[in-house]
Enzyme design. Structure first.
Site, PDB file in Angstrom:
ATOM      1  CG  HIS A 130     -34.225  22.690  40.706  1.00 20.84           C
ATOM      2  ND1 HIS A 130     -34.141  22.397  42.047  1.00 20.84           N
ATOM      3  CD2 HIS A 130     -34.729  21.574  40.109  1.00 20.84           C
ATOM      4  CE1 HIS A 130     -34.559  21.151  42.263  1.00 20.84           C
ATOM      5  NE2 HIS A 130     -34.931  20.624  41.107  1.00 20.84           N
ATOM      6  CD  GLU A 174     -33.672  18.919  38.277  1.00 20.58           C
ATOM      7  OE1 GLU A 174     -34.920  18.852  38.310  1.00 20.58           O
ATOM      8  OE2 GLU A 174     -32.946  18.559  39.223  1.00 20.58           O
ATOM      9  CG  HIS A 224     -38.653  19.211  38.581  1.00 21.95           C
ATOM     10  ND1 HIS A 224     -37.846  19.698  39.573  1.00 21.95           N
ATOM     11  CD2 HIS A 224     -39.796  19.948  38.632  1.00 21.95           C
ATOM     12  CE1 HIS A 224     -38.460  20.685  40.205  1.00 21.95           C
ATOM     13  NE2 HIS A 224     -39.648  20.855  39.658  1.00 21.95           N
ATOM     14  CD  GLU A 284     -38.546  14.377  38.748  1.00 19.84           C
ATOM     15  OE1 GLU A 284     -37.572  14.803  38.083  1.00 19.84           O
ATOM     16  OE2 GLU A 284     -38.703  14.623  39.954  1.00 19.84           O
TER      17      GLU A 284
END
Length: 291
Positions: A121, A135, A188, A255
């Site tokens: 992101h 995030e 992430h 993640e």
């Protein structure tokens, strides 16, 4: 044929614009409709469409979002638009060579190995946001910690972004390939509709360097779990994430936790826990290159 190519390019451009401008307002249903229409246009124009699919087995409440940007058409409906590998990399015959650890007498020192870290992101794309935790910021913070530890071990490290910068998925992949990275690790945070869900999970693609990607994912997963004490979720073979599917080198996506779980979110936002995650990721990478 030339007219078909022009039409294909125009349709692809319209689809990308629709993804980036409209999907945020109309959601997944509109995205699916747009891509269905795209396929219809392609077939009517006499173009071939490659249909592929991800491996769903074992997947539970993981974050399946695909950030808007280059290359985000679903894996189940990918038109033939990818650049040839040799054109992207400028390599003879399009052969991408990477180092995956000692083999046949070839041993490289860390100083000869380049690790690409991809903080997910950035910019207008916040990723998951819960309880004031963004995030995109957390991904960058952990990535910088991983970079620090790998450099202390002697490795070369590049980041696809070093600030709150917006990048397309294609730009992230090409940056790593043009630098000729040996591995690619995308960092992430996860989310779930169920607030109790927590833990660390890894994803890799069977495309390109599939077996090495699997080994890299398993080593990082085990090391991160050991170092943090987090719940051990699974390592998934998954074809829906562009950045791990399209990279020529071994790649995985981690993640590191669920921002939708309040207890895990509280840990994730502390520098102490971020350092533990970073140490685990770096140790897993080191084990990959030096078994």
């Amino acid at each position: 044929m030339k007219q078909q190519g022009v039409l294909l390019g125009r349709i692809h451009t319209m689809a990308r614009q629709m993804d980036s401008r409209k999907i945020k307002r109309f959601g997944i249903a509109a995205q699916a409709m747009a891509h269905t229409l795209l396929i219809g246009f392609l077939v009517a124009a006499g173009c071939y469409v490659v249909l592929t699919g991800g491996r769903m087995s074992g997947l539970s409440e993981s974050n399946m979002e695909q950030p808007a940007g280059e290359g985000t058409l679903p894996a189940r409906a990918l038109p033939v638009l990818a650049e040839p590998v040799d054109e992207r990399l400028g390599l003879i015959g399009g052969q991408y060579r990477y180092y995956a650890g000692p083999s046949a007498g070839l041993v490289k020192e860390p100083a000869e190995i380049l690790v690409a870290l991809d903080p997910g992101h950035g910019g207008a794309d916040d990723g998951c946001v819960r309880g004031g935790v963004y995030e995109k910021a957390l991904n960058l913070s952990i990535s910088l910690e991983v970079q620090k530890r790998l450099q202390e071990m002697g490795y070369q490290v590049m980041l696809t972004r070093e600030s709150d910068q917006a990048l397309t998925l294609g730009q992230r992949v090409r940056a790593a390939e043009r630098a000729h990275a040996d591995i690619y690790v995308s960092i992430h945070q996860n989310s779930s509709e169920l607030s109790r869900v927590n833990g660390i999970e890894l994803y890799y693609s069977a495309a390109h360097a599939g077996e090495d990607s699997r080994r890299l994912s398993e080593l990082i997963h085990g090391s991160a779990i050991q170092n943090t004490g987090a719940k051990a979720r699974s390592v998934f073979e998954w074809e829906e994430f562009y950045v791990i599917r399209e990279t020529a080198m071994p790649a995985c996506l981690i993640e590191t936790g669920f921002l939708t779980n309040s207890a895990e979110r509280s840990r994730l936002k502390t520098s102490d826990y971020q350092e533990k995650i970073a140490e685990g990721i770096a140790a897993g990478i080191d084990r990959y290159f030096r078994p």
